[in-house]
Structure formats: C-alpha cells, structure tokens
Design a protein around this motif. Sequence first.
Motif, PDB file in Angstrom:
ATOM      1  N   PRO A  85      39.324  58.807  39.415  1.00  0.00           N
ATOM      2  CA  PRO A  85      40.773  58.978  39.424  1.00  0.00           C
ATOM      3  C   PRO A  85      41.327  58.899  38.008  1.00  0.00           C
ATOM      4  O   PRO A  85      40.648  58.464  37.076  1.00  0.00           O
ATOM      5  CB  PRO A  85      41.281  57.824  40.294  1.00  0.00           C
ATOM      6  CG  PRO A  85      40.167  56.869  40.410  1.00  0.00           C
ATOM      7  CD  PRO A  85      38.902  57.560  40.027  1.00  0.00           C
ATOM      8  N   GLY A  86      42.564  59.310  37.885  1.00  0.00           N
ATOM      9  CA  GLY A  86      43.280  59.210  36.617  1.00  0.00           C
ATOM     10  C   GLY A  86      44.697  58.738  36.878  1.00  0.00           C
ATOM     11  O   GLY A  86      45.148  58.690  38.021  1.00  0.00           O
ATOM     12  N   LEU A  87      45.377  58.392  35.824  1.00  0.00           N
ATOM     13  CA  LEU A  87      46.778  57.994  35.926  1.00  0.00           C
ATOM     14  C   LEU A  87      47.608  59.146  35.390  1.00  0.00           C
ATOM     15  O   LEU A  87      47.382  59.605  34.263  1.00  0.00           O
ATOM     16  CB  LEU A  87      47.022  56.721  35.113  1.00  0.00           C
ATOM     17  CG  LEU A  87      48.395  56.079  35.294  1.00  0.00           C
ATOM     18  CD1 LEU A  87      48.276  54.563  35.141  1.00  0.00           C
ATOM     19  CD2 LEU A  87      49.416  56.622  34.330  1.00  0.00           C
ATOM     20  N   ARG A 118      41.918  49.780  36.377  1.00  0.00           N
ATOM     21  CA  ARG A 118      41.600  50.406  37.662  1.00  0.00           C
ATOM     22  C   ARG A 118      40.358  51.299  37.583  1.00  0.00           C
ATOM     23  O   ARG A 118      39.978  51.911  38.579  1.00  0.00           O
ATOM     24  CB  ARG A 118      42.798  51.209  38.166  1.00  0.00           C
ATOM     25  CG  ARG A 118      43.993  50.320  38.506  1.00  0.00           C
ATOM     26  CD  ARG A 118      45.171  51.122  38.984  1.00  0.00           C
ATOM     27  NE  ARG A 118      46.321  50.261  39.242  1.00  0.00           N
ATOM     28  CZ  ARG A 118      47.498  50.693  39.667  1.00  0.00           C
ATOM     29  NH1 ARG A 118      47.690  51.978  39.913  1.00  0.00           N
ATOM     30  NH2 ARG A 118      48.489  49.839  39.869  1.00  0.00           N
ATOM     31  N   GLY A 119      39.766  51.408  36.430  1.00  0.00           N
ATOM     32  CA  GLY A 119      38.571  52.231  36.277  1.00  0.00           C
ATOM     33  C   GLY A 119      38.861  53.719  36.213  1.00  0.00           C
ATOM     34  O   GLY A 119      37.982  54.533  36.492  1.00  0.00           O
ATOM     35  N   TYR A 120      40.068  54.090  35.841  1.00  0.00           N
ATOM     36  CA  TYR A 120      40.441  55.499  35.758  1.00  0.00           C
ATOM     37  C   TYR A 120      39.801  56.134  34.527  1.00  0.00           C
ATOM     38  O   TYR A 120      39.594  55.485  33.508  1.00  0.00           O
ATOM     39  CB  TYR A 120      41.948  55.660  35.681  1.00  0.00           C
ATOM     40  CG  TYR A 120      42.709  55.277  36.937  1.00  0.00           C
ATOM     41  CD1 TYR A 120      42.077  54.851  38.104  1.00  0.00           C
ATOM     42  CD2 TYR A 120      44.094  55.333  36.956  1.00  0.00           C
ATOM     43  CE1 TYR A 120      42.797  54.519  39.247  1.00  0.00           C
ATOM     44  CE2 TYR A 120      44.820  55.001  38.096  1.00  0.00           C
ATOM     45  CZ  TYR A 120      44.167  54.595  39.225  1.00  0.00           C
ATOM     46  OH  TYR A 120      44.877  54.270  40.344  1.00  0.00           O
ATOM     47  N   GLY A 121      39.554  57.437  34.626  1.00  0.00           N
ATOM     48  CA  GLY A 121      38.910  58.160  33.543  1.00  0.00           C
ATOM     49  C   GLY A 121      39.852  58.841  32.571  1.00  0.00           C
ATOM     50  O   GLY A 121      39.432  59.285  31.513  1.00  0.00           O
ATOM     51  N   ARG A 122      41.136  58.912  32.914  1.00  0.00           N
ATOM     52  CA  ARG A 122      42.083  59.566  32.018  1.00  0.00           C
ATOM     53  C   ARG A 122      43.502  59.104  32.304  1.00  0.00           C
ATOM     54  O   ARG A 122      43.790  58.570  33.363  1.00  0.00           O
ATOM     55  CB  ARG A 122      41.984  61.085  32.104  1.00  0.00           C
ATOM     56  CG  ARG A 122      42.313  61.662  33.462  1.00  0.00           C
ATOM     57  CD  ARG A 122      42.426  63.183  33.500  1.00  0.00           C
ATOM     58  NE  ARG A 122      41.233  63.858  33.076  1.00  0.00           N
ATOM     59  CZ  ARG A 122      40.859  65.058  33.480  1.00  0.00           C
ATOM     60  NH1 ARG A 122      41.598  65.719  34.349  1.00  0.00           N
ATOM     61  NH2 ARG A 122      39.758  65.611  33.039  1.00  0.00           N
ATOM     62  N   PHE A 123      44.343  59.368  31.336  1.00  0.00           N
ATOM     63  CA  PHE A 123      45.782  59.086  31.404  1.00  0.00           C
ATOM     64  C   PHE A 123      46.445  60.319  30.820  1.00  0.00           C
ATOM     65  O   PHE A 123      46.193  60.680  29.666  1.00  0.00           O
ATOM     66  CB  PHE A 123      46.071  57.821  30.591  1.00  0.00           C
ATOM     67  CG  PHE A 123      47.523  57.478  30.362  1.00  0.00           C
ATOM     68  CD1 PHE A 123      48.531  57.919  31.199  1.00  0.00           C
ATOM     69  CD2 PHE A 123      47.875  56.672  29.300  1.00  0.00           C
ATOM     70  CE1 PHE A 123      49.868  57.578  30.985  1.00  0.00           C
ATOM     71  CE2 PHE A 123      49.190  56.319  29.064  1.00  0.00           C
ATOM     72  CZ  PHE A 123      50.187  56.771  29.905  1.00  0.00           C
TER      73      PHE A 123
END
Length: 167
Positions: A85-87, A118-123
Amino acid sequence: MSAPAPSTTVLRPAHQDDVPLILELVRELAVYERLEHEAVATAADMHAALFGPRPAAEVLVAEHGGQAAGFALFFTSFSTFLGKPGLYLEDLFVRPAYRGLGIGRRLMVELARIALARGYGRFEWSVLDWNAPAIAFYRGLGAQPMDGWTVQRVTGAALQALAGASD
C-alpha cells in the motif's frame, strides 16, 4: 492537561465533531485553487466518508495556538509494482495567516512517518501545475515530479455513462 502555549502547533487526528471545520477548510482550499464550484461535499458526505462503517480517508488537523490552522486529508493507495500500500495525500492546506510557520512541513513529516509506520511503500500526491509556491515547497521536501504521467478522471455524467456502457 493544560492548553498549548500560543506559539505551539499541535497535529491531531480529526474526530467526528471536526466535520464542519474540515468542510470549511476544504472550501478555503477550493477557493485558493480556483475550484470552489467543485466543492460540493456536504457534512453528511464527509461524515460518512471519514467516520462511517468503512472510512475512505483520514484527516490530520493542525492547530496553532489553539486555532485551526490547516489540515491534511489522505487515504491508502496501492502499488502493484511494489506489492505494498501507499499513502495518497488528497489535500494539504494551511490557512494564509499560518503560512511560514512550518505547519505544512510538519504535516508532511507526520504523513511520511505514518506511511513508514504502516509499512507503506510510497507517499504521493498531485499538485496543480500553476501552483509554484506549492511545487517549490514539495521540491524542498525532496519530492520529484512524475514526468510522463498524466492524471485521468471520470466524474459526474461521464462516470454514469461509463458505468451504464455495455461491454
């Protein structure tokens, strides 16, 4: 707990009682972006989207000296390439009276921290191409434009027509 000192900025998650404030800030942003005609969300729409059974987005409220200074509205996206997921930041807005105090930067730093926690891969986010102050601000944070990508959107009557189209 005592009230914050007048010179302090506090970031906090929005709560249900903030819906009128969030709408007010969204409308101020829409005026700034010259898109006020598109800001048609109601309190019921915003309440359902943020606090209903399946929240679609989250909001951070920035308060400076106990007054609402700005907000960031964001939601989870997904990258098939990263498998994570990403933000996605939909809206970032700091009221003019509070600009230059580092509030926008504090909101962006907090969003980056949320993404990592949260372990997201991108913003990521979009910015209007004419908004030079925002673009300069984002470049100063290390953001890079996504050359070769153009946002596409289907809304209103076009969305209805597409949904009704036969295969």
